[in-house]
Design an enzyme around this catalytic site. Structure first.
Site, PDB file in Angstrom:
ATOM      1  N   LYS A  35       0.836  -1.214   0.000  1.00 25.11           N
ATOM      2  CA  LYS A  35       0.000   0.000   0.000  1.00 25.11           C
ATOM      3  C   LYS A  35       0.867   1.259   0.000  1.00 25.11           C
ATOM      4  O   LYS A  35       2.071   1.204   0.281  1.00 25.11           O
ATOM      5  CB  LYS A  35      -0.912  -0.018   1.227  1.00 25.11           C
ATOM      6  CG  LYS A  35      -0.157   0.049   2.548  1.00 25.11           C
ATOM      7  CD  LYS A  35      -1.099  -0.208   3.710  1.00 25.11           C
ATOM      8  CE  LYS A  35      -0.303  -0.188   5.011  1.00 25.11           C
ATOM      9  NZ  LYS A  35      -1.114  -0.591   6.157  1.00 25.11           N
ATOM     10  N   TYR A 256      17.186  29.491   8.917  1.00 26.59           N
ATOM     11  CA  TYR A 256      16.040  30.269   9.406  1.00 26.59           C
ATOM     12  C   TYR A 256      16.014  30.318  10.932  1.00 26.59           C
ATOM     13  O   TYR A 256      16.153  29.294  11.603  1.00 26.59           O
ATOM     14  CB  TYR A 256      14.738  29.649   8.901  1.00 26.59           C
ATOM     15  CG  TYR A 256      14.486  29.896   7.427  1.00 26.59           C
ATOM     16  CD1 TYR A 256      14.245  31.174   6.955  1.00 26.59           C
ATOM     17  CD2 TYR A 256      14.494  28.838   6.529  1.00 26.59           C
ATOM     18  CE1 TYR A 256      14.005  31.396   5.597  1.00 26.59           C
ATOM     19  CE2 TYR A 256      14.259  29.050   5.178  1.00 26.59           C
ATOM     20  CZ  TYR A 256      14.018  30.330   4.720  1.00 26.59           C
ATOM     21  OH  TYR A 256      13.785  30.545   3.397  1.00 26.59           O
ATOM     22  N   MET A 304      13.125  24.476   2.448  1.00 21.28           N
ATOM     23  CA  MET A 304      12.313  23.761   1.451  1.00 21.28           C
ATOM     24  C   MET A 304      13.163  22.891   0.531  1.00 21.28           C
ATOM     25  O   MET A 304      12.813  21.733   0.246  1.00 21.28           O
ATOM     26  CB  MET A 304      11.487  24.742   0.620  1.00 21.28           C
ATOM     27  CG  MET A 304      10.519  24.026  -0.311  1.00 21.28           C
ATOM     28  SD  MET A 304       9.548  25.126  -1.333  1.00 21.28           S
ATOM     29  CE  MET A 304       8.421  25.826  -0.150  1.00 21.28           C
TER      30      MET A 304
HETATM   31  C1  LIG Z   1      -0.335  -1.665   6.730  1.00 20.44           C
HETATM   32  C2  LIG Z   1      -0.920  -2.909   7.218  1.00 20.44           C
HETATM   33  C3  LIG Z   1      -0.108  -4.011   7.505  1.00 20.44           C
HETATM   34  C4  LIG Z   1       1.402  -3.954   7.475  1.00 20.44           C
HETATM   35  O1  LIG Z   1       1.835  -3.325   8.660  1.00 20.44           O
HETATM   36  P1  LIG Z   1       3.391  -3.143   8.950  1.00 20.44           P
HETATM   37  O2  LIG Z   1       3.445  -2.567  10.323  1.00 20.44           O
HETATM   38  O3  LIG Z   1       3.913  -2.170   7.940  1.00 20.44           O
HETATM   39  O4  LIG Z   1       3.990  -4.468   8.813  1.00 20.44           O
HETATM   40  C5  LIG Z   1      -0.735  -5.196   7.871  1.00 20.44           C
HETATM   41  N1  LIG Z   1      -2.074  -5.272   7.946  1.00 20.44           N
HETATM   42  C6  LIG Z   1      -2.873  -4.224   7.708  1.00 20.44           C
HETATM   43  C7  LIG Z   1      -4.351  -4.387   7.827  1.00 20.44           C
HETATM   44  C8  LIG Z   1      -2.335  -3.008   7.339  1.00 20.44           C
HETATM   45  O5  LIG Z   1      -3.146  -1.973   7.105  1.00 20.44           O
END
Ligand SMILES: *Cc1c(COP(=O)(O)O)cnc(C)c1O
Length: 366
Positions: A35, A256, A304
């Site tokens: 993801k 800054y 930036m």
């Molecule tokens: C993102 C996610 C994972 C993976 O989690 P990590 O901590 O990155 O291993 C597993 N299960 C679900 C439902 C997630 O949303």
């Protein structure tokens, strides 16, 4: 010459980390979680590198699954949050995806859909995270309804997520496990429970499937690292160069607000990387970086397009010298993204997913 900042992605390290997750759980299969653009590493290139190694992939939404299919990925894909509206089921079916169901409306939508082939379905139970999923006492009725609808749902798995698998204190994790063990036994259900920390440190949670995410990218999610997590290799190296060098007298400020003042006569390097690239502006003075493969620290606020580092003890550093913000330097020295995150009051996940599109990704393997 172009601006020197880039994110080098080591696909061999990605595969190494996946094999580690797999070998830690020899009786489980491991969904590779891709993801959020593979945690900022690039969805399709990472999926292609893992194809043939990972039996299935997990993403957050239909759009991410579509990008994988358009990229030529044919392996099974699971939607971790399921559909966001009933009309998505047609695409789920067309793309041959599996889906999580965490809410009643998703179950109703699935049961009133008439797919040509049943859809692999993962029943999400809330065992204590209190985010998504059915209350444990409702899981049996949901499970029974889906089991009785083989034309709609197939390959049922019980899924749940841990709130504290990364913590050294295991009390709440064990509370969740007791709930899940009881449920899995009652339903005689294959499970999918373990995220990265549980994959690394909680073998009792390993099920038919695990769901390693951040560990695949080389970040150690454990509060207390263990022998397995120490074998992880960084996948992303955020790499740039010094574009200017200057000498400061004791007491002169940098950047800054003049947050940092030279405590001694100092040599300062200006690095082409800033918050406009996704580098965290919360980085404090003392945040580590590697210059010419040697550790030094950020001094002054992140701008930036630039940030500043102390070169006083690295006399060989000069304009054009390599700067690694996290990852592996040319001389092999490693700076973990987890260590940088601690200096930014955040976690590796936000740094990795935060690298902005203007930073070119370069892929390396073999
Ligand atoms: C993102 C996610 C994972 C993976 O989690 P990590 O901590 O990155 O291993 C597993 N299960 C679900 C439902 C997630 O949303």
């Amino acid at each position: 010459m172009a601006r020197p900042l880039r994110a080098d992605i080591d696909l061999d390290a990605l595969c190494h980390n996946y094999r580690l997750a797999r070998d830690l759980a020899p009786t489980s299969r491991s969904l590779a979680v891709l993801k959020a653009d593979a945690y900022g590493h690039g969805l399709v290139p990472c999926a292609r590198a893992l194809e043939g190694l990972a039996p299935a992939f997990a993403v957050a939404c239909l759009e991410e699954a579509e990008a994988l299919r358009e990229g030529g990925i044919t392996a099974p894909i699971v939607l971790l949050e399921g559909i966001f509206s009933a009309d998505e089921l047609a695409r789920v079916e067309a793309l041959k995806l599996g889906t999580v169901v965490h809410s009643d409306w998703q179950v109703e939508a699935l049961l009133s859909h008439r797919p040509a082939e049943p859809i692999p379905t993962w029943v999400k139970v809330d065992s204590g995270m209190h985010r998504l999923g059915f209350a444990p006492e409702r899981a049996a009725s949901v499970w029974a309804r889906l089991s009785a609808a083989p034309a709609q749902a197939c390959d049922l798995h019980l899924m749940s997520h841990f709130a504290t698998a990364d913590h050294a204190d295991t009390a709440y994790f064990e509370h969740q496990m007791r709930t899940l063990n009881a449920l899995a036994e009652t339903l005689n259900a294959p499970t999918c429970l373990a995220n990265s920390p549980a994959t690394l440190a909680r073998p009792e949670s390993h099920g038919a499937w695990n769901r390693p995410g951040v560990m695949l990218y080389g970040s150690d999610p454990l509060e207390a690292s263990n022998s397995a997590s120490r074998e992880l290799e960084p996948v992303m190296t955020l790499r740039s160069q010094l574009i200017a060098v200057r000498d400061l007298d004791e007491g002169e400020p940098v950047g800054y607000g003049g947050r940092w003042r030279a405590p001694r006569p100092s040599r300062i390097g200006v690095v082409a990387c800033g918050y406009g690239d996704g580098y965290d502006r919360h980085a404090i003075d003392g945040t580590p970086a590697l210059v010419a493969g040697r550790r030094t620290t950020l001094v002054g606020k992140v701008s930036m397009d630039m940030l500043t580092v102390d070169l006083t003890d690295i006399p060989e550093a000069d304009i054009g010298s390599e700067v690694v913000l996290w990852g592996r330097a040319a001389n092999g020295e490693v700076l973990s993204v987890d260590e940088v995150a601690r200096h930014c009051d955040t976690i590796s996940y936000t740094l990795l997913t935060g690298v902005l599109p203007r930073v070119p990704r370069r892929y390396h393997s073999g």
